[in-house]
Design a protein around this motif. Structure first.
Motif, PDB file in Angstrom:
ATOM      1  N   SER A  84      43.867  38.233  43.036  1.00 58.62           N
ATOM      2  CA  SER A  84      44.958  37.546  41.880  1.00 58.62           C
ATOM      3  C   SER A  84      44.637  36.400  41.250  1.00 58.62           C
ATOM      4  O   SER A  84      44.357  35.246  42.132  1.00 58.62           O
ATOM      5  CB  SER A  84      46.450  37.560  42.480  1.00 58.62           C
ATOM      6  N   VAL A  85      44.579  36.372  39.977  1.00 56.46           N
ATOM      7  CA  VAL A  85      44.351  34.924  39.077  1.00 56.46           C
ATOM      8  C   VAL A  85      45.470  34.879  38.204  1.00 56.46           C
ATOM      9  O   VAL A  85      46.322  35.926  37.870  1.00 56.46           O
ATOM     10  CB  VAL A  85      43.091  34.867  38.711  1.00 56.46           C
ATOM     11  N   ALA A  86      45.719  33.913  37.496  1.00 56.01           N
ATOM     12  CA  ALA A  86      46.646  33.584  36.431  1.00 56.01           C
ATOM     13  C   ALA A  86      46.846  34.601  35.487  1.00 56.01           C
ATOM     14  O   ALA A  86      47.887  35.023  34.786  1.00 56.01           O
ATOM     15  CB  ALA A  86      46.603  32.164  36.072  1.00 56.01           C
ATOM     16  N   LYS A  87      45.511  34.946  34.894  1.00 56.64           N
ATOM     17  CA  LYS A  87      45.453  35.783  33.823  1.00 56.64           C
ATOM     18  C   LYS A  87      45.302  37.551  34.243  1.00 56.64           C
ATOM     19  O   LYS A  87      45.025  38.187  33.374  1.00 56.64           O
ATOM     20  CB  LYS A  87      44.274  35.559  32.629  1.00 56.64           C
ATOM     21  N   GLY A  88      45.921  37.692  35.347  1.00 55.03           N
ATOM     22  CA  GLY A  88      45.637  39.131  35.791  1.00 55.03           C
ATOM     23  C   GLY A  88      45.106  39.251  37.117  1.00 55.03           C
ATOM     24  O   GLY A  88      45.719  38.603  38.366  1.00 55.03           O
ATOM     25  N   CYS A  89      43.833  40.101  37.495  1.00 58.80           N
ATOM     26  CA  CYS A  89      43.378  40.211  38.751  1.00 58.80           C
ATOM     27  C   CYS A  89      41.852  40.320  38.501  1.00 58.80           C
ATOM     28  O   CYS A  89      41.458  40.877  37.300  1.00 58.80           O
ATOM     29  CB  CYS A  89      43.987  41.170  39.667  1.00 58.80           C
ATOM     30  N   TYR A  90      41.078  40.312  39.801  1.00 59.08           N
ATOM     31  CA  TYR A  90      39.707  40.998  39.450  1.00 59.08           C
ATOM     32  C   TYR A  90      39.254  41.567  40.794  1.00 59.08           C
ATOM     33  O   TYR A  90      39.920  41.031  41.870  1.00 59.08           O
ATOM     34  CB  TYR A  90      38.715  39.987  39.022  1.00 59.08           C
ATOM     35  N   ARG A 116      37.426  43.029  35.766  1.00 63.94           N
ATOM     36  CA  ARG A 116      38.322  42.031  35.357  1.00 63.94           C
ATOM     37  C   ARG A 116      39.491  42.782  34.729  1.00 63.94           C
ATOM     38  O   ARG A 116      39.198  43.645  33.707  1.00 63.94           O
ATOM     39  CB  ARG A 116      37.662  40.880  34.793  1.00 63.94           C
ATOM     40  N   SER A 117      40.740  42.527  34.944  1.00 72.92           N
ATOM     41  CA  SER A 117      41.903  43.074  34.050  1.00 72.92           C
ATOM     42  C   SER A 117      42.698  42.160  33.674  1.00 72.92           C
ATOM     43  O   SER A 117      42.408  40.881  33.845  1.00 72.92           O
ATOM     44  CB  SER A 117      42.869  43.800  35.104  1.00 72.92           C
ATOM     45  N   ASP A 118      43.269  42.554  32.393  1.00 74.93           N
ATOM     46  CA  ASP A 118      44.230  41.666  31.700  1.00 74.93           C
ATOM     47  C   ASP A 118      45.569  41.628  32.649  1.00 74.93           C
ATOM     48  O   ASP A 118      45.882  42.069  33.734  1.00 74.93           O
ATOM     49  CB  ASP A 118      44.461  42.017  30.545  1.00 74.93           C
ATOM     50  N   THR A 125      37.261  45.213  32.500  1.00 73.06           N
ATOM     51  CA  THR A 125      36.020  45.335  32.106  1.00 73.06           C
ATOM     52  C   THR A 125      35.194  45.210  33.395  1.00 73.06           C
ATOM     53  O   THR A 125      35.430  44.191  34.226  1.00 73.06           O
ATOM     54  CB  THR A 125      35.792  44.068  31.383  1.00 73.06           C
ATOM     55  N   LEU A 126      33.896  45.810  33.416  1.00 70.18           N
ATOM     56  CA  LEU A 126      32.942  45.624  34.658  1.00 70.18           C
ATOM     57  C   LEU A 126      31.957  44.851  34.030  1.00 70.18           C
ATOM     58  O   LEU A 126      31.425  45.276  33.118  1.00 70.18           O
ATOM     59  CB  LEU A 126      32.667  47.196  35.063  1.00 70.18           C
ATOM     60  N   TYR A 127      31.636  43.767  34.954  1.00 66.58           N
ATOM     61  CA  TYR A 127      30.405  42.775  34.572  1.00 66.58           C
ATOM     62  C   TYR A 127      29.453  43.072  35.748  1.00 66.58           C
ATOM     63  O   TYR A 127      29.938  43.431  36.911  1.00 66.58           O
ATOM     64  CB  TYR A 127      30.960  41.486  34.577  1.00 66.58           C
ATOM     65  N   ASP A 128      28.273  42.872  35.612  1.00 70.82           N
ATOM     66  CA  ASP A 128      27.302  42.644  36.726  1.00 70.82           C
ATOM     67  C   ASP A 128      27.292  41.357  37.352  1.00 70.82           C
ATOM     68  O   ASP A 128      28.300  40.691  37.026  1.00 70.82           O
ATOM     69  CB  ASP A 128      25.947  43.128  36.187  1.00 70.82           C
ATOM     70  N   ASP A 129      26.185  40.935  37.934  1.00 69.23           N
ATOM     71  CA  ASP A 129      26.231  39.732  38.488  1.00 69.23           C
ATOM     72  C   ASP A 129      25.761  38.469  37.931  1.00 69.23           C
ATOM     73  O   ASP A 129      25.288  37.427  38.211  1.00 69.23           O
ATOM     74  CB  ASP A 129      25.390  39.726  39.981  1.00 69.23           C
ATOM     75  N   GLY A 130      25.381  38.887  36.635  1.00 70.04           N
ATOM     76  CA  GLY A 130      24.919  37.945  35.613  1.00 70.04           C
ATOM     77  C   GLY A 130      26.048  36.605  35.344  1.00 70.04           C
ATOM     78  O   GLY A 130      26.870  36.574  36.015  1.00 70.04           O
ATOM     79  N   PHE A 282      43.061  53.006  40.726  1.00 72.65           N
ATOM     80  CA  PHE A 282      43.813  52.342  41.808  1.00 72.65           C
ATOM     81  C   PHE A 282      44.616  51.292  41.310  1.00 72.65           C
ATOM     82  O   PHE A 282      45.921  51.502  41.609  1.00 72.65           O
ATOM     83  CB  PHE A 282      42.895  51.755  43.027  1.00 72.65           C
ATOM     84  N   ASP A 283      44.102  50.268  40.658  1.00 70.13           N
ATOM     85  CA  ASP A 283      44.873  49.149  40.281  1.00 70.13           C
ATOM     86  C   ASP A 283      45.837  49.591  39.044  1.00 70.13           C
ATOM     87  O   ASP A 283      46.993  49.247  39.256  1.00 70.13           O
ATOM     88  CB  ASP A 283      43.959  48.155  39.547  1.00 70.13           C
ATOM     89  N   ASN A 284      45.459  50.155  38.276  1.00 76.34           N
ATOM     90  CA  ASN A 284      46.656  50.739  37.083  1.00 76.34           C
ATOM     91  C   ASN A 284      47.719  51.843  37.811  1.00 76.34           C
ATOM     92  O   ASN A 284      48.803  51.696  36.984  1.00 76.34           O
ATOM     93  CB  ASN A 284      45.716  51.402  36.092  1.00 76.34           C
ATOM     94  N   SER A 285      47.236  52.443  38.778  1.00 75.67           N
ATOM     95  CA  SER A 285      48.385  53.584  39.267  1.00 75.67           C
ATOM     96  C   SER A 285      48.957  52.760  40.333  1.00 75.67           C
ATOM     97  O   SER A 285      49.733  53.457  41.125  1.00 75.67           O
ATOM     98  CB  SER A 285      47.800  54.700  39.403  1.00 75.67           C
ATOM     99  N   SER A 286      49.252  51.514  40.640  1.00 70.04           N
ATOM    100  CA  SER A 286      49.397  51.007  42.076  1.00 70.04           C
ATOM    101  C   SER A 286      50.902  51.310  42.172  1.00 70.04           C
ATOM    102  O   SER A 286      51.820  51.185  41.227  1.00 70.04           O
ATOM    103  CB  SER A 286      49.260  49.362  41.852  1.00 70.04           C
ATOM    104  N   GLY A 287      51.252  51.687  43.271  1.00 68.03           N
ATOM    105  CA  GLY A 287      52.808  52.208  43.618  1.00 68.03           C
ATOM    106  C   GLY A 287      52.944  53.563  43.270  1.00 68.03           C
ATOM    107  O   GLY A 287      54.148  54.094  43.427  1.00 68.03           O
ATOM    108  N   ALA A 288      52.159  54.213  42.729  1.00 70.33           N
ATOM    109  CA  ALA A 288      52.378  55.897  42.362  1.00 70.33           C
ATOM    110  C   ALA A 288      51.418  56.595  43.254  1.00 70.33           C
ATOM    111  O   ALA A 288      50.567  56.028  44.223  1.00 70.33           O
ATOM    112  CB  ALA A 288      51.867  55.936  40.846  1.00 70.33           C
TER     113      ALA A 288
END
Length: 289
Positions: A84-90, A116-118, A125-130, A282-288
């Protein structure tokens, strides 16, 4: 990269043998295991995988991803951990179950990507290790290539609601040999998300959720998963190219146990992209359910 629990000690494969098995299964010719797992599949039949969810009372939890490489053998591929981070989670994605975090000095050896989520958990968005083009100066000067964007998801409506078809899923387009368009944006306006919002889809493939039908008797959406989903869940999803036939499914996720979900994929998805989209679900449906 280590064999999953389905591989016995006596039947474990060497790295070279495993590479050949993956090349045949995925339909690609990448020379190293990391590329085989992170670059798109180029096969006609879906690759069968599954996610094992490990819930935590402290929040976050852990997710392990396995690929079925034979009728009896499952290969461990990735582990993801939520932060968890200030602008969402990753979610940090690693090739090692014991090393999911990026080190302070740079990337951990086994780090392969990040979702990374908003703040609202609607855009991912999915990023690689760059290298992050907006990162700290010392990160920019470490000499590695800029990070690639591999997947963008925008939920118009959360999976917790009754309209599971309201989502935008975008991945880089692949050529006939399974090579994906390289997207390394240096500015936000060139990201997959911003380009998708203004209709600039060159080099991109838009995926659509195969729409289930509402069953008033069972009071839920239903869709044939051909045995790959055996429990009702809002996480049961099938994706197909928006401009293609609904039956040409490129991604499938189906619940089979309380904490086990089948994940099947083929091009334009890679193993990494398939796992990342499952994490997003999983993240978007958390709790469902």
């Amino acid at each position: 990269l280590s064999p999953g629990p389905g591989l016995s000690a006596s039947g474990a494969l060497t790295d070279e043998q495993l590479k050949r098995v993956l090349q045949n299964l995925l339909g690609t010719n990448h020379a190293d295991l990391k590329a085989l797992l992170s670059e798109p599949a180029n096969c006609k039949a879906p690759i069968r995988c599954f996610v094992q969810r490990h819930k935590s009372r402290m929040g976050g939890g852990r997710y392990d991803f396995f690929m079925s490489i034979s009728k009896n053998d499952d290969m461990y591929c990735f582990t993801a951990k939520k932060h968890s981070v200030a602008k969402g989670c990753y979610y940090s994605i690693s090739l090692d179950q014991d090393d999911q975090k990026r080190s302070k000095a740079g990337h951990a050896e086994s780090f392969i990507g990040k979702v990374r989520s908003d703040r609202k958990s609607l855009e991912y968005t999915l990023y690689d290790d760059g290298v992050n083009p907006d990162g700290k100066e010392k990160e920019k000067t470490k000499g590695g290539p800029l990070r690639r964007e591999l997947l963008y998801v925008n939920f118009i409506n959360s999976l917790r609601n009754r309209n599971p078809g309201a989502m935008l899923v975008v991945v880089p387009r692949c050529d006939g040999e399974g090579n994906a368009v390289m997207l390394r944006p240096t500015a936000e306006k060139d990201s997959i998300g911003e380009r998708s919002k203004r209709g600039d889809l060159e080099g991109l493939v838009v995926m659509k959720n195969r729409e289930p039908k509402w069953n008033p008797v069972s009071n839920m959406y239903q869709l044939d998963f051909h045995g790959r989903a055996t429990m009702a869940s809002c996480k049961n999803i099938q994706l197909h190219p928006k401009d293609g036939e609904p039956t040409n499914v490129s991604f499938l996720m189906g619940k089979v146990e309380e904490n086990k979900f089948n994940v099947d994929f083929k091009g334009p998805f890679s193993c990494l992209q398939a796992f990342a989209f499952a994490l997003i679900v999983f993240d978007n449906s958390s709790g469902a359910f």
